[in-house]
Design a protein around this motif. Structure first.
Motif, PDB file in Angstrom:
ATOM      1  N   LEU A  30       0.597  -1.494  -0.100  1.00 18.03           N
ATOM      2  CA  LEU A  30      -0.219  -0.181  -0.294  1.00 18.03           C
ATOM      3  C   LEU A  30       0.863   1.400   0.193  1.00 18.03           C
ATOM      4  CD1 LEU A  30      -3.127  -0.579   2.880  1.00 18.03           C
ATOM      5  CD2 LEU A  30      -2.975  -0.612   0.209  1.00 18.03           C
ATOM      6  N   ASN A  33       2.132   1.718  -3.839  1.00 14.21           N
ATOM      7  CA  ASN A  33       1.189   2.629  -4.494  1.00 14.21           C
ATOM      8  C   ASN A  33       0.155   3.951  -4.329  1.00 14.21           C
ATOM      9  OD1 ASN A  33       1.238   0.272  -6.148  1.00 14.21           O
ATOM     10  ND2 ASN A  33      -0.573  -1.078  -4.909  1.00 14.21           N
ATOM     11  N   LEU A  34       0.837   3.699  -2.726  1.00 19.78           N
ATOM     12  CA  LEU A  34      -0.336   5.386  -2.213  1.00 19.78           C
ATOM     13  C   LEU A  34       1.139   6.207  -2.781  1.00 19.78           C
ATOM     14  CD1 LEU A  34      -0.887   4.875   1.128  1.00 19.78           C
ATOM     15  CD2 LEU A  34      -2.896   6.330  -0.379  1.00 19.78           C
ATOM     16  N   ILE A  90       0.349   3.366   7.232  1.00 17.94           N
ATOM     17  CA  ILE A  90      -1.400   3.461   6.111  1.00 17.94           C
ATOM     18  C   ILE A  90      -2.230   3.873   5.974  1.00 17.94           C
ATOM     19  CG2 ILE A  90      -2.019   2.076   4.968  1.00 17.94           C
ATOM     20  CD1 ILE A  90       1.211   2.119   4.365  1.00 17.94           C
ATOM     21  N   GLN A  93      -1.396   8.159   6.222  1.00 18.16           N
ATOM     22  CA  GLN A  93      -0.971   8.074   4.432  1.00 18.16           C
ATOM     23  C   GLN A  93      -2.240   8.558   3.702  1.00 18.16           C
ATOM     24  OE1 GLN A  93       1.871   9.145   2.630  1.00 18.16           O
ATOM     25  NE2 GLN A  93       2.832   8.618   4.843  1.00 18.16           N
ATOM     26  N   PHE A  94      -3.554   6.833   3.847  1.00 20.93           N
ATOM     27  CA  PHE A  94      -4.299   7.384   3.103  1.00 20.93           C
ATOM     28  C   PHE A  94      -5.167   8.219   3.668  1.00 20.93           C
ATOM     29  CE2 PHE A  94      -8.757   5.705   3.527  1.00 20.93           C
ATOM     30  CZ  PHE A  94      -9.372   5.345   2.505  1.00 20.93           C
ATOM     31  N   ASP A 225      -6.821  -2.061  -4.110  1.00 21.93           N
ATOM     32  CA  ASP A 225      -5.953  -1.341  -3.535  1.00 21.93           C
ATOM     33  C   ASP A 225      -6.222  -0.184  -3.310  1.00 21.93           C
ATOM     34  OD1 ASP A 225      -4.122  -0.317  -3.071  1.00 21.93           O
ATOM     35  OD2 ASP A 225      -2.664  -1.224  -4.646  1.00 21.93           O
ATOM     36  N   GLY A 227      -4.329   1.718  -2.459  1.00 21.00           N
ATOM     37  CA  GLY A 227      -3.728   3.101  -3.041  1.00 21.00           C
ATOM     38  C   GLY A 227      -3.853   3.501  -4.327  1.00 21.00           C
ATOM     39  N   ASP A 228      -4.936   3.244  -4.654  1.00 18.63           N
ATOM     40  CA  ASP A 228      -5.364   2.872  -6.126  1.00 18.63           C
ATOM     41  C   ASP A 228      -6.687   4.041  -6.251  1.00 18.63           C
ATOM     42  OD1 ASP A 228      -5.474   3.367  -9.168  1.00 18.63           O
ATOM     43  OD2 ASP A 228      -5.357   1.070  -9.316  1.00 18.63           O
TER      44      ASP A 228
END
Length: 247
Positions: A30, A33-34, A90, A93-94, A225, A227-228
């Motif tokens: 993740l 991808n982020l 995460i 980040q999210f 995902d 991160g997408d």
């Protein structure tokens, strides 16, 4: 007074360790991808239609939205629930990369509302942070989100016990969230909202969450995902369309 069901500390520690191991693998993917998602988000309409996570046959989960902090309008047709742990990198980040995009595209125009549930599993101070945010929420929903962002901005290492009562109360003062910080301290120390935190954690366990953050859109688990954003946006669009057809 009814006897409260006690959780065996050894069992809980084992559960936390199992989640940590799963989280370590999940975070590697993740986080990558982020970062990639911030520099290469291509909004192609065809992909928004085709690239929808396979949630067609998933049975919707019910949430008591009225008992959760909400960002946006409660009447929004799309309701997004995030399970999070304030020690989870995460989650940070999210909420710093993906949520602002959801805010811009869906929350600001009343299409979606975002709700938060605590899933404290990374350490004892994960629960301390959960008790703190519950206290702030019960004082002021708007203050909750300001405090929520402040904790993530000042997040420490997930392997150290940084979310102490003193630290969390001091953050509330720095955030100037217009809350009673004396009451906040009392609520943390007295575990005023332990029942609510435990109920949210139990809900996550019931749903077999893979870790944090975990997202539900109109009661359906988002399995893509995180991160997408293109894929996540497709899932939100799908929920929006389905909510419109039911209305």
């Amino acid at each position: 007074m009814a006897n409260k069901k006690k959780v065996n500390p050894a069992i809980k520690r084992q559960q936390q360790q199992e989640y940590k191991q799963k989280e370590a693998l999940r975070q590697k993917k993740l986080m990558r991808n982020l970062i990639i998602g911030t520099v290469a988000v291509i909004a192609v309409i065809v992909l928004l239609i085709i690239f929808v996570p396979n949630n067609k046959t998933a049975e919707a989960t019910t949430f008591d939205y009225s008992q959760l902090p909400v960002k946006g309008e409660t009447t929004a047709p799309v309701k997004i629930v995030e399970f999070g742990d304030f020690k989870c990198p995460i989650c940070k980040q999210f909420n710093e990369i993906i949520v602002p995009q959801i805010q811009k595209d869906y929350i600001s125009n009343g299409t979606a509302a975002m709700y938060f549930m605590n899933f404290p599993f990374l350490g004892p101070d994960s629960t301390t942070a959960a008790l703190a945010v519950e206290s702030v929420y019960h004082q002021n929903n708007e203050a909750f989100w300001k405090y929520f962002d402040t904790i993530y901005t000042n997040q420490g290492d997930e392997n150290t016990e940084w979310a102490t009562t003193d630290f969390l109360v001091d953050l509330a003062k720095k955030a100037d969230a217009s809350i009673d910080t004396t009451k906040l301290r009392q609520d943390i120390e007295n575990k005023t909202y332990a029942k609510q935190v435990q109920a949210q954690y139990d809900k996550g366990k019931e749903l077999n969450l893979p870790g944090t953050p975990s997202i539900y859109i109109n009661g359906v688990e988002y399995t893509g995902d995180l991160g997408d954003y293109t894929a996540l946006k497709a899932a939100i669009e799908k929920a929006k369309t389905e909510a419109g057809s039911e209305g």
